[in-house]
Scaffold this motif. Structure first.
Motif, PDB file in Angstrom:
ATOM      1  N   GLY A   1       0.822  -1.203   0.000  1.00  0.00           N
ATOM      2  CA  GLY A   1       0.000   0.000   0.000  1.00  0.00           C
ATOM      3  C   GLY A   1       0.854   1.251   0.000  1.00  0.00           C
ATOM      4  N   ALA A   2       0.217   2.398   0.115  1.00  0.00           N
ATOM      5  CA  ALA A   2       0.935   3.681   0.074  1.00  0.00           C
ATOM      6  C   ALA A   2       1.934   3.800   1.220  1.00  0.00           C
ATOM      7  CB  ALA A   2      -0.072   4.827   0.137  1.00  0.00           C
ATOM      8  N   ASP A   3       1.670   3.088   2.334  1.00  0.00           N
ATOM      9  CA  ASP A   3       2.577   3.140   3.482  1.00  0.00           C
ATOM     10  C   ASP A   3       3.710   2.128   3.373  1.00  0.00           C
ATOM     11  OD1 ASP A   3       1.176   0.808   3.789  1.00  0.00           O
ATOM     12  OD2 ASP A   3       0.426   1.243   5.808  1.00  0.00           O
ATOM     13  N   GLY A   4       3.738   1.407   2.232  1.00  0.00           N
ATOM     14  CA  GLY A   4       4.794   0.422   2.028  1.00  0.00           C
ATOM     15  C   GLY A   4       4.530  -0.918   2.672  1.00  0.00           C
ATOM     16  N   LYS A   5       3.404  -1.060   3.382  1.00  0.00           N
ATOM     17  CA  LYS A   5       3.077  -2.311   4.049  1.00  0.00           C
ATOM     18  C   LYS A   5       2.160  -3.163   3.167  1.00  0.00           C
ATOM     19  CE  LYS A   5       3.425  -0.340   8.701  1.00  0.00           C
ATOM     20  NZ  LYS A   5       2.704  -0.105   9.976  1.00  0.00           N
ATOM     21  N   LEU A   6       2.259  -4.483   3.347  1.00  0.00           N
ATOM     22  CA  LEU A   6       1.397  -5.382   2.607  1.00  0.00           C
ATOM     23  C   LEU A   6       0.005  -5.398   3.224  1.00  0.00           C
ATOM     24  CD1 LEU A   6       3.770  -8.445   2.055  1.00  0.00           C
ATOM     25  CD2 LEU A   6       3.329  -6.525   0.522  1.00  0.00           C
ATOM     26  N   VAL A   7      -1.006  -5.431   2.362  1.00  0.00           N
ATOM     27  CA  VAL A   7      -2.381  -5.484   2.834  1.00  0.00           C
ATOM     28  C   VAL A   7      -2.642  -6.862   3.418  1.00  0.00           C
ATOM     29  CG1 VAL A   7      -4.808  -5.317   2.162  1.00  0.00           C
ATOM     30  CG2 VAL A   7      -3.093  -3.843   1.072  1.00  0.00           C
ATOM     31  N   PRO A   8      -3.114  -6.952   4.670  1.00  0.00           N
ATOM     32  CA  PRO A   8      -3.374  -8.277   5.248  1.00  0.00           C
ATOM     33  C   PRO A   8      -4.549  -8.960   4.567  1.00  0.00           C
ATOM     34  CG  PRO A   8      -4.172  -6.543   6.701  1.00  0.00           C
ATOM     35  CD  PRO A   8      -3.413  -5.859   5.605  1.00  0.00           C
ATOM     36  N   GLY A   9      -4.584 -10.293   4.673  1.00  0.00           N
ATOM     37  CA  GLY A   9      -5.672 -11.068   4.082  1.00  0.00           C
ATOM     38  C   GLY A   9      -5.475 -11.296   2.602  1.00  0.00           C
ATOM     39  N   VAL A  10      -6.558 -11.649   1.917  1.00  0.00           N
ATOM     40  CA  VAL A  10      -6.460 -12.032   0.507  1.00  0.00           C
ATOM     41  C   VAL A  10      -6.757 -10.876  -0.442  1.00  0.00           C
ATOM     42  CG1 VAL A  10      -7.084 -14.421   1.024  1.00  0.00           C
ATOM     43  CG2 VAL A  10      -8.881 -12.799   0.425  1.00  0.00           C
ATOM     44  N   LYS A  11      -7.250  -9.754   0.068  1.00  0.00           N
ATOM     45  CA  LYS A  11      -7.675  -8.666  -0.820  1.00  0.00           C
ATOM     46  C   LYS A  11      -6.518  -8.040  -1.588  1.00  0.00           C
ATOM     47  CE  LYS A  11     -11.829  -7.420   1.770  1.00  0.00           C
ATOM     48  NZ  LYS A  11     -12.570  -6.355   2.503  1.00  0.00           N
ATOM     49  N   GLY A  12      -5.326  -8.084  -1.010  1.00  0.00           N
ATOM     50  CA  GLY A  12      -4.205  -7.446  -1.686  1.00  0.00           C
ATOM     51  C   GLY A  12      -3.441  -8.357  -2.621  1.00  0.00           C
ATOM     52  N   ILE A  13      -3.920  -9.573  -2.833  1.00  0.00           N
ATOM     53  CA  ILE A  13      -3.187 -10.541  -3.648  1.00  0.00           C
ATOM     54  C   ILE A  13      -3.438 -10.293  -5.135  1.00  0.00           C
ATOM     55  CG2 ILE A  13      -2.917 -12.980  -4.212  1.00  0.00           C
ATOM     56  CD1 ILE A  13      -3.619 -13.641  -1.345  1.00  0.00           C
ATOM     57  N   SER A  14      -2.363 -10.214  -5.894  1.00  0.00           N
ATOM     58  CA  SER A  14      -2.452 -10.033  -7.350  1.00  0.00           C
ATOM     59  C   SER A  14      -1.707 -11.169  -8.041  1.00  0.00           C
ATOM     60  CB  SER A  14      -1.856  -8.677  -7.759  1.00  0.00           C
ATOM     61  OG  SER A  14      -2.551  -7.620  -7.119  1.00  0.00           O
ATOM     62  N   LEU A  15      -1.926 -11.296  -9.332  1.00  0.00           N
ATOM     63  CA  LEU A  15      -1.332 -12.391 -10.112  1.00  0.00           C
ATOM     64  C   LEU A  15      -0.340 -11.820 -11.118  1.00  0.00           C
ATOM     65  CD1 LEU A  15      -1.375 -15.448 -10.794  1.00  0.00           C
ATOM     66  CD2 LEU A  15      -3.204 -14.961 -12.431  1.00  0.00           C
ATOM     67  N   PHE A  16       0.815 -12.477 -11.235  1.00  0.00           N
ATOM     68  CA  PHE A  16       1.878 -11.985 -12.104  1.00  0.00           C
ATOM     69  C   PHE A  16       2.449 -13.111 -12.965  1.00  0.00           C
ATOM     70  CE2 PHE A  16       1.645  -9.377  -8.365  1.00  0.00           C
ATOM     71  CZ  PHE A  16       1.731  -8.088  -8.868  1.00  0.00           C
ATOM     72  N   ILE A  17       2.782 -12.763 -14.205  1.00  0.00           N
ATOM     73  CA  ILE A  17       3.558 -13.636 -15.075  1.00  0.00           C
ATOM     74  C   ILE A  17       5.035 -13.338 -14.816  1.00  0.00           C
ATOM     75  CG2 ILE A  17       4.214 -14.133 -17.459  1.00  0.00           C
ATOM     76  CD1 ILE A  17       1.329 -13.354 -18.252  1.00  0.00           C
ATOM     77  N   VAL A  18       5.779 -14.352 -14.408  1.00  0.00           N
ATOM     78  CA  VAL A  18       7.211 -14.191 -14.129  1.00  0.00           C
ATOM     79  C   VAL A  18       7.968 -15.247 -14.943  1.00  0.00           C
ATOM     80  CG1 VAL A  18       9.003 -14.060 -12.359  1.00  0.00           C
ATOM     81  CG2 VAL A  18       6.644 -13.426 -11.795  1.00  0.00           C
TER      82      VAL A  18
END
Length: 611
Positions: free
Chosen positions: A222-239
């Motif tokens: 997030g804007a504060d540099g911390k990870l959003v707890p729970g599943v709401k902040g999870i995104s998917l990436f091609i690596v």
């Protein structure tokens, strides 16, 4: 393979009538003849390139020489033959190089490879990975990544679990931070830098293909540099392992994805299983620290997008478990027909002057073989039925498609969990039929058991599937899915009542179905999840046995409709498996359902120090 072919042919054509799908526009170029041609090709490749090397890949495990993972030559040859067959994209559009086969035909055809050597067949996640990109990725991502996975150039994985989080995806800690560097006009998607660790990644590192496309779940700070707890902040990436350009060409620069170690497994030893480090700095990528990843879909929608892949993977795991169960059944059947030992019970049974008989003549051996047949062929029926629902959901019209999708949602936990439990039991019985020999590596059945033991864990443990079933699937949309299942099962019950031979089974299934419905209501009577879900696994076991009884009853209706006098030995075998399931298996559900009805808390309330 011949036993599998005849069973698959019966289920697909005599029971499910899949040739009718050719009446739909998408499958208009197909017919029974094209389906048979696909089966012929897959059966031949499985027999020539997979089956002879099943033991080889079990004893010659993958190993890391410090630079690359070493696999036996047969694995390369088998994968190349599989890729050349076109099966990686069998159900895809012609524009993607696919055959536009029905998914149910693709699933059945892939069964030959799993039956021949599930440990060699490393392509399952590649197809599922590419399908997820087709659903959620941009047109460029689809053209570059999905297309090159379908044509066999690249392989795919899914990277979800982390060492500290296991199956609890809300606790993942892999970070993905926006990459402000824009080099070479990259148009592969919003670019991020990933740092973290992923565990249990099947086929996460190898040299079978020129590139590996990892689909990775990570959290954007997030804007504060911390990870959003729970599943709401999870995104998917091609690596990707190797960086590529928008034409799908390797740039010559390796991404910062490093093998941290190989997991040495009980079974599936021919498939690499890895711990991967993303962004640790072993392979620095210009522009800053971290592995390059491309966002798939919208931020925060990682789980939704990944589940397109996971649901397909769960059906595939159900098929893998089924095929291992059937492989053990076929092996123990052959052994029982040729192994002589003992004499029949009865008059003269202890007369040593009489010649020993094949052990298949003993009642208990017949019991074990019949159980394996009921589990394996019943599981195959279930998984092919679910695969057909995939086709119905994609190509049927209006309400028919909606009903198919809803029914599939309810059945998916069973399609994965039931074969992985009961086909494992079939493998245990196959060892028992062999006696002491079954415990040795002189015979294949011990390997089938070891390979199958993973499937109760693979792609969501039993507990996760059970919580999904009782906690979500049977309650979603006000219970609409459960009601649709009951309606569909009742249609089979009414059909079976027309056959005097099946009337008793039909009534028994009706009682079981009513008991499952009443238990579902009782479990949630006070709307307390900790009580309702305390016995979710016994609920799933009873639910699954009821579904399998439905499968067998419906199959039996088809048997009698085509061979009322049971003149064909295979018809006798299918009816015998139906009788076995109703007389030996379905009665088990009472004890399972009782603890769910009572919301029994013996397990949940056990004091920790009492263990």
């Amino acid at each position: 393979m011949s036993n599998l072919r005849s069973t698959a042919d019966f289920l697909l054509h005599d029971w499910l009538d899949v040739s009718r799908l050719a009446q739909r526009e998408r499958f208009a170029d197909h017919s029974r003849e094209t389906f048979d041609a696909v089966f012929d090709t897959c059966e031949r490749i499985a027999r020539e390139k997979f089956a002879p090397f099943n033991r080889t890949v079990d004893v010659e495990e993958p190993h890391f020489d410090g630079e690359r993972v070493i696999l036996p030559r047969c694995t390369y040859d088998a994968r190349q033959a599989y890729a050349d067959s076109g099966m990686l994209s069998a159900a895809q559009d012609y524009e993607l190089g696919g055959m536009q086969l029905p998914y149910v035909v693709e699933a059945a055809a892939n069964g030959f490879f799993a039956c021949a050597s599930v440990s060699i067949n490393t392509s399952m996640l590649t197809s599922a990975n590419a399908n997820a990109i087709l659903v959620a990725g941009s047109p460029v991502q689809q053209r570059v990544f999905a297309a090159n996975e379908f044509n066999g150039r690249w392989a795919g994985t899914m990277a979800l679990s982390e060492p500290q989080a296991g199956s609890s995806l809300s606790d993942i800690a892999t970070r993905a931070e926006p990459d402000g560097v824009d080099f070479e006009g990259d148009v592969l998607g919003p670019r991020y830098r990933l740092r973290g660790n992923k565990m249990w990644i099947s086929a996460g590192e190898h040299e079978l293909t020129e590139n590996i496309v990892h689909l990775v779940l990570a959290k954007i700070p997030g804007a504060d540099g911390k990870l959003v707890p729970g599943v709401k902040g999870i995104s998917l990436f091609i690596v990707p392992k190797q960086l590529v350009n928008e034409q799908g060409e390797l740039t010559g620069e390796r991404n910062d994805v490093a093998l941290a170690g190989l997991n040495h497994k009980l079974g599936w030893r021919g498939t690499t299983n890895t711990l991967l480090n993303f962004g640790e700095g072993r392979y620095p990528v210009r522009g800053g620290p971290g592995a390059i990843g491309y966002l798939v879909g919208q931020p925060g929608e990682g789980l939704k997008n990944m589940f397109h892949m996971m649901n397909e993977a769960r059906i595939a795991i159900g098929m893998a478990a089924t095929m291992l169960g059937l492989a053990g059944y076929y092996a123990s059947l052959d052994y029982a027909k040729t192994r002589t030992q003992g004499r029949p019970v009865g008059v003269g049974g202890k007369d040593a002057a009489q010649a020993p008989v094949a052990i298949i003549e003993h009642a208990d051996v017949k019991r074990m073989l019949l159980a394996q047949k009921a589990y394996g062929e019943g599981a195959l029926a279930l998984n092919l039925y679910c695969a057909l629902l995939v086709d119905e959901g994609r190509t049927a019209a209006g309400e028919q498609a909606e009903r198919a999708r809803l029914l599939l949602e309810v059945l998916t936990p069973i399609a994965k969990s039931w074969p992985s439990e009961w086909c494992l039991e079939a493998n245990s019985l196959a060892i028992q039929v062999h006696g002491g020999y079954g415990y040795t590596r002189d015979f294949p059945v011990e390997q089938y058991w070891r390979d199958n033991r993973l499937n109760m864990i693979h792609e969501g443990t039993h507990g996760i599937q059970a919580a999904d079933l009782l906690g979500r699937k049977v309650r979603m949309q006000g219970g609409a899915g459960l009601m649709l299942l009951a309606e569909t099962v009742n249609a089979t019950i009414q059909k079976a009542m027309a056959h005097a031979r099946l009337a008793g089974h039909a009534n028994q299934l009706a009682r079981a179905l009513a008991d499952v419905g009443a238990t579902t209501k009782a479990a949630w009577a006070n709307e307390q999840p900790e009580e309702a879900l305390a016995n979710a696994v016994p609920y799933m076991q009873a639910f699954g046995h009821t579904v399998l009884a439905w499968m067998w009853l419906d199959v039996a209706c088809s048997v009698l409709s085509r061979d009322a006098t049971l003149s064909d030995p295979q018809s006798v075998g299918r009816m015998g498996a139906t009788d076995y399931f109703f007389q030996y298996e379905l009665p088990r559900i009472g004890a399972w359902l009782q603890v769910v009805k009572e919301r029994n808390m013996v397990c949940a309330q056990m004091p920790l120090d009492a263990f």
